[in-house]
Design a protein around this motif. Structure first.
Motif, mmCIF file in Angstrom:
data_model
loop_
_atom_site.group_PDB
_atom_site.id
_atom_site.type_symbol
_atom_site.label_atom_id
_atom_site.label_comp_id
_atom_site.label_asym_id
_atom_site.label_seq_id
_atom_site.Cartn_x
_atom_site.Cartn_y
_atom_site.Cartn_z
ATOM 1 N N LYS A 2 71.493 48.092 -0.415
ATOM 2 C CA LYS A 2 71.372 48.866 0.618
ATOM 3 C C LYS A 2 72.211 49.941 0.445
ATOM 4 O O LYS A 2 73.434 49.977 0.395
ATOM 5 N N HIS A 22 62.637 53.870 -3.408
ATOM 6 C CA HIS A 22 62.829 53.766 -1.988
ATOM 7 C C HIS A 22 61.820 52.529 -1.382
ATOM 8 O O HIS A 22 62.263 52.212 -0.401
ATOM 9 N N HIS A 25 64.588 49.781 -2.702
ATOM 10 C CA HIS A 25 65.923 49.686 -2.118
ATOM 11 C C HIS A 25 65.708 50.159 -0.545
ATOM 12 O O HIS A 25 65.003 50.796 -0.332
ATOM 13 N N ASP A 26 66.652 49.527 0.171
ATOM 14 C CA ASP A 26 66.933 49.679 1.378
ATOM 15 C C ASP A 26 67.716 51.324 1.624
ATOM 16 O O ASP A 26 69.051 51.079 1.440
ATOM 17 N N VAL A 27 67.191 52.404 2.089
ATOM 18 C CA VAL A 27 68.008 53.411 2.021
ATOM 19 C C VAL A 27 67.923 54.268 3.358
ATOM 20 O O VAL A 27 67.005 54.313 4.269
ATOM 21 N N THR A 28 69.301 54.816 3.784
ATOM 22 C CA THR A 28 69.438 55.341 4.990
ATOM 23 C C THR A 28 70.079 56.717 4.838
ATOM 24 O O THR A 28 71.002 56.918 3.913
ATOM 25 N N ARG A 46 65.298 55.346 6.191
ATOM 26 C CA ARG A 46 65.764 55.438 7.500
ATOM 27 C C ARG A 46 66.653 56.630 7.606
ATOM 28 O O ARG A 46 67.090 57.079 6.867
ATOM 29 N N THR A 64 78.173 53.826 12.003
ATOM 30 C CA THR A 64 77.834 52.515 11.133
ATOM 31 C C THR A 64 79.103 51.334 10.868
ATOM 32 O O THR A 64 79.936 51.866 12.048
ATOM 33 N N ASP A 68 76.724 46.375 8.751
ATOM 34 C CA ASP A 68 75.558 46.994 8.335
ATOM 35 C C ASP A 68 75.093 46.550 7.016
ATOM 36 O O ASP A 68 74.028 46.297 6.732
ATOM 37 N N TYR A 70 76.079 47.583 4.242
ATOM 38 C CA TYR A 70 75.879 48.808 2.688
ATOM 39 C C TYR A 70 76.417 48.129 1.755
ATOM 40 O O TYR A 70 77.602 47.875 1.818
ATOM 41 N N GLU A 71 75.824 48.546 0.554
ATOM 42 C CA GLU A 71 76.316 48.028 -0.557
ATOM 43 C C GLU A 71 76.763 49.232 -1.471
ATOM 44 O O GLU A 71 77.839 49.138 -2.653
#
Length: 395
Positions: A2, A22, A25-28, A46, A64, A68, A70-71
């Motif tokens: 993430k 994309h 992986h979970d990308v914002t 996102r 944030t 959440d 995030y890594e």
């Protein structure tokens, strides 16, 4: 994984999709509305809007939470150097502290950190006493301690005049005074992995960055490998504790062949640096930086061109707003063997009002290459002379 991306560069320059899958992986992407608008509509990620009137890091932090999950937090912009540290700290993720990041962001801190390294730096003063003189008397540079594109940089014929200008500033603590060094300016661009410079190319400027802010064309062209340049880059990286990502080092080469540190940034170079580097080496700097910072496999390099590459940009920020200018080159330069791409603003299109090196925002930009760097340099000089906008037109 993430991933939170602090999106402050044009997407076409960053090329995140070259390094990040994309769909895997979970990308914002966090950014102001105008920057988020340049993301490809179909990009599976996102969007996290941050109002333009808010401090960027504070805006991201407010939206944030450590919960959440995030890594990793990623920023490729000079403007995100400190923001990414603040956001990472807020999310409880490891990484350089703001104090560490300042060593490749604050022009005073970096020179202070190089003391005792054996690397020569210009003499400088960050906070001269009201009644003191500088320890040199000749030409002197007044410039912001932070920032890019040489914005706010002035050169004075004497230390006394520069000191007077510094004392007249509303925020003198945000500036430094530096002795002027006479010589060519070069830049080394490369990749750092685990504190080691693992890849680099050095280029010589055509013109000077500070003159670009005053409306003079600026370019650069690549040089053959030189151990002196590579050694300076390696020693700078080690002395400043730069651990990961890209590095953009600028330095002088005097008439006596002495190398003098100018400044360094832990990010990729601007203008045509990334594209020229890609064609010469096959390495796309931003996507390799993304991979290094996220612990992903580095992309497979493209096939090198076998040529030396360079670029030139003709600024338009100094032109009157009511008189847009489209620069032009004579036919023999447009059709020259060195010419790869010529970017010209459409007639009637105004250039950007701010200092920028983006080829789609300036009156004219040139991408060029040749097997001989001397021939390439001569061509770029000819383009700079032919495309320079006369002072009376900019007035």
């Amino acid at each position: 994984m993430k991933i939170l991306v602090l999106h402050q560069l044009p997407y076409r320059k960053a090329g995140y999709d070259r390094a990040i899958d994309h769909r895997r992986h979970d990308v914002t992407y966090a950014g102001h509305a105008d920057r988020l608008a340049d993301l490809p509509e179909a990009l599976p990620a996102r969007r996290l809007p941050v109002p333009a009137d808010e401090d960027f890091a504070a805006g991201v932090i407010a939206r944030t939470s450590p919960a959440d999950g995030y890594e990793a937090v990623l920023s490729l912009s000079e403007f995100g150097v400190l923001a990414v540290c603040r956001v990472r700290g807020h999310l409880g993720l490891p990484g350089p502290t703001p104090e560490q990041a300042e060593l490749s962001h604050d022009k005073v801190r970096m020179k202070q950190a190089l003391a005792g390294s054996g690397i020569r730096t210009p003499r400088f003063s960050a906070a001269p006493a009201r009644d003191a003189l500088l320890p040199w008397s000749g030409a002197t540079v007044l410039k912001p301690r932070r920032g890019t594109c040489s914005e706010g940089v002035s050169v004075f014929p004497s230390a006394r005049r520069a000191l007077a200008a510094h004392r007249a500033l509303a925020e003198p603590q945000a500036y430094e005074l530096e002795e002027y060094v006479d010589g060519d300016i070069l830049h080394t661009d490369g990749l750092v992995q685990g504190g080691v410079l693992v890849h680099s190319v050095t280029s010589r400027y055509v013109g000077k960055p500070a003159d670009y802010a005053a409306g003079i064309p600026l370019g650069s062209h690549q040089l053959p490998p030189d151990e002196r340049y590579e050694d300076l880059a390696r020693r700078t990286v080690a002395a400043l504790g730069i651990d990961w990502g890209t590095v953009h080092l600028e330095f002088f080469e005097t008439a006596g062949n002495e190398l003098v540190f100018l400044e360094v940034a832990n990010r990729m170079g601007g203008a045509g640096v990334v594209d020229a580097h890609l064609r010469h080496t096959g390495v796309h700097l931003p996507s390799h930086e993304i991979a290094l910072r996220l612990g992903l496999p580095r992309p497979v390099p493209d096939t090198p061109s076998g040529r030396y590459h360079g670029w030139l940009v003709v600024p338009g920020h100094h032109l009157p707003a009511d008189r847009p200018h489209t620069a032009a080159l004579p036919a023999h330069l447009m059709d020259h063997p060195c010419a790869d791409r010529i970017h010209i603003l459409p007639p009637g299109t105004p250039a950007a009002r701010h200092i920028t090196y983006q080829e789609w925002l300036v009156p004219l930009a040139v991408e060029a290459s040749h097997p001989d760097p001397a021939a390439l340099r001569a061509y770029l000089h000819a383009c700079a002379e032919a495309a320079a906008i006369p002072c009376e037109e900019a007035a």
